[in-house]
Motif scaffolding. Structure first.
Motif, PDB file in Angstrom:
ATOM      1  N   THR A 224       0.827  -1.208   0.000  1.00  0.00           N
ATOM      2  CA  THR A 224       0.000   0.000   0.000  1.00  0.00           C
ATOM      3  C   THR A 224       0.858   1.253   0.000  1.00  0.00           C
ATOM      4  O   THR A 224       0.608   2.194  -0.768  1.00  0.00           O
ATOM      5  CB  THR A 224      -0.959   0.002   1.210  1.00  0.00           C
ATOM      6  N   SER A 225       1.890   1.274   0.841  1.00  0.00           N
ATOM      7  CA  SER A 225       2.784   2.433   0.905  1.00  0.00           C
ATOM      8  C   SER A 225       3.495   2.653  -0.426  1.00  0.00           C
ATOM      9  O   SER A 225       3.626   3.789  -0.888  1.00  0.00           O
ATOM     10  CB  SER A 225       3.831   2.248   2.004  1.00  0.00           C
ATOM     11  N   LEU A 226       3.941   1.574  -1.040  1.00  0.00           N
ATOM     12  CA  LEU A 226       4.631   1.689  -2.318  1.00  0.00           C
ATOM     13  C   LEU A 226       3.730   2.313  -3.369  1.00  0.00           C
ATOM     14  O   LEU A 226       4.125   3.256  -4.060  1.00  0.00           O
ATOM     15  CB  LEU A 226       5.113   0.313  -2.790  1.00  0.00           C
ATOM     16  N   TYR A 227       2.497   1.819  -3.479  1.00  0.00           N
ATOM     17  CA  TYR A 227       1.596   2.355  -4.497  1.00  0.00           C
ATOM     18  C   TYR A 227       1.163   3.789  -4.199  1.00  0.00           C
ATOM     19  O   TYR A 227       0.931   4.570  -5.125  1.00  0.00           O
ATOM     20  CB  TYR A 227       0.404   1.425  -4.721  1.00  0.00           C
ATOM     21  N   LYS A 228       1.092   4.170  -2.931  1.00  0.00           N
ATOM     22  CA  LYS A 228       0.827   5.576  -2.599  1.00  0.00           C
ATOM     23  C   LYS A 228       1.968   6.454  -3.092  1.00  0.00           C
ATOM     24  O   LYS A 228       1.736   7.525  -3.658  1.00  0.00           O
ATOM     25  CB  LYS A 228       0.644   5.754  -1.089  1.00  0.00           C
TER      26      LYS A 228
ATOM     27  N   PHE B  91       7.952   7.681  -6.188  1.00  0.00           N
ATOM     28  CA  PHE B  91       8.603   6.394  -6.379  1.00  0.00           C
ATOM     29  C   PHE B  91       8.485   6.054  -7.856  1.00  0.00           C
ATOM     30  O   PHE B  91       7.490   6.405  -8.498  1.00  0.00           O
ATOM     31  CB  PHE B  91       7.910   5.306  -5.534  1.00  0.00           C
ATOM     32  N   PRO B  92       9.483   5.379  -8.429  1.00  0.00           N
ATOM     33  CA  PRO B  92       9.425   5.049  -9.860  1.00  0.00           C
ATOM     34  C   PRO B  92       8.173   4.256 -10.229  1.00  0.00           C
ATOM     35  O   PRO B  92       7.729   3.388  -9.479  1.00  0.00           O
ATOM     36  CB  PRO B  92      10.678   4.198 -10.077  1.00  0.00           C
TER      37      PRO B  92
ATOM     38  N   LYS C  78      12.346  -1.152 -13.350  1.00  0.00           N
ATOM     39  CA  LYS C  78      13.735  -1.191 -13.784  1.00  0.00           C
ATOM     40  C   LYS C  78      14.606  -1.191 -12.533  1.00  0.00           C
ATOM     41  O   LYS C  78      14.423  -0.368 -11.643  1.00  0.00           O
ATOM     42  CB  LYS C  78      14.065   0.017 -14.664  1.00  0.00           C
ATOM     43  N   THR C  79      15.533  -2.115 -12.482  1.00  0.00           N
ATOM     44  CA  THR C  79      16.401  -2.246 -11.322  1.00  0.00           C
ATOM     45  C   THR C  79      17.144  -0.954 -11.037  1.00  0.00           C
ATOM     46  O   THR C  79      17.242  -0.533  -9.884  1.00  0.00           O
ATOM     47  CB  THR C  79      17.403  -3.398 -11.542  1.00  0.00           C
TER      48      THR C  79
ATOM     49  N   TRP D 104      16.483   5.213  -6.386  1.00  0.00           N
ATOM     50  CA  TRP D 104      15.552   5.660  -5.353  1.00  0.00           C
ATOM     51  C   TRP D 104      16.131   5.378  -3.969  1.00  0.00           C
ATOM     52  O   TRP D 104      16.107   6.239  -3.085  1.00  0.00           O
ATOM     53  CB  TRP D 104      14.190   4.979  -5.520  1.00  0.00           C
ATOM     54  N   ILE D 105      16.654   4.172  -3.785  1.00  0.00           N
ATOM     55  CA  ILE D 105      17.248   3.801  -2.492  1.00  0.00           C
ATOM     56  C   ILE D 105      18.425   4.728  -2.181  1.00  0.00           C
ATOM     57  O   ILE D 105      18.543   5.240  -1.061  1.00  0.00           O
ATOM     58  CB  ILE D 105      17.672   2.322  -2.492  1.00  0.00           C
ATOM     59  N   GLU D 106      19.291   4.958  -3.152  1.00  0.00           N
ATOM     60  CA  GLU D 106      20.447   5.839  -2.947  1.00  0.00           C
ATOM     61  C   GLU D 106      20.021   7.261  -2.603  1.00  0.00           C
ATOM     62  O   GLU D 106      20.637   7.915  -1.763  1.00  0.00           O
ATOM     63  CB  GLU D 106      21.347   5.831  -4.182  1.00  0.00           C
ATOM     64  N   SER D 107      18.945   7.744  -3.244  1.00  0.00           N
ATOM     65  CA  SER D 107      18.459   9.105  -2.934  1.00  0.00           C
ATOM     66  C   SER D 107      17.962   9.200  -1.501  1.00  0.00           C
ATOM     67  O   SER D 107      18.133  10.220  -0.847  1.00  0.00           O
ATOM     68  CB  SER D 107      17.368   9.532  -3.917  1.00  0.00           C
TER      69      SER D 107
END
Length: 70
Positions: free
Chosen positions: A29-33, A40-41, A54-55, A61-64
């Protein structure tokens, strides 16, 4: 079954939802929000019901998030 080796996941060009959730620690749910808020990509749709990210987008995103943390 989720893969245990993060490096193996990150070596793939595209990853599916379970792996994205595993790598980010987000819930579905958090991801889709975040996706809906352009924070988020967005996934790529390959066919009806078949999506992946895409990896490199997930890595970035994680690095940011790590950089923003300071």
């Amino acid at each position: 079954k989720l893969p245990i080796n993060r490096r193996k996941i990150m070596s793939n060009e595209y990853i599916k939802l379970p792996q994205v959730l595993y790598l980010t620690g987000l819930g579905k749910t958090s991801l889709y929000k975040l996706v809906n808020n352009n924070a988020f990509p967005k996934p790529i749709s390959f066919s009806a019901g078949r999506i992946a990210w895409k990896t490199v987008d997930i890595q970035n995103w994680i690095e940011s998030k790590i950089k923003a943390r300071g």
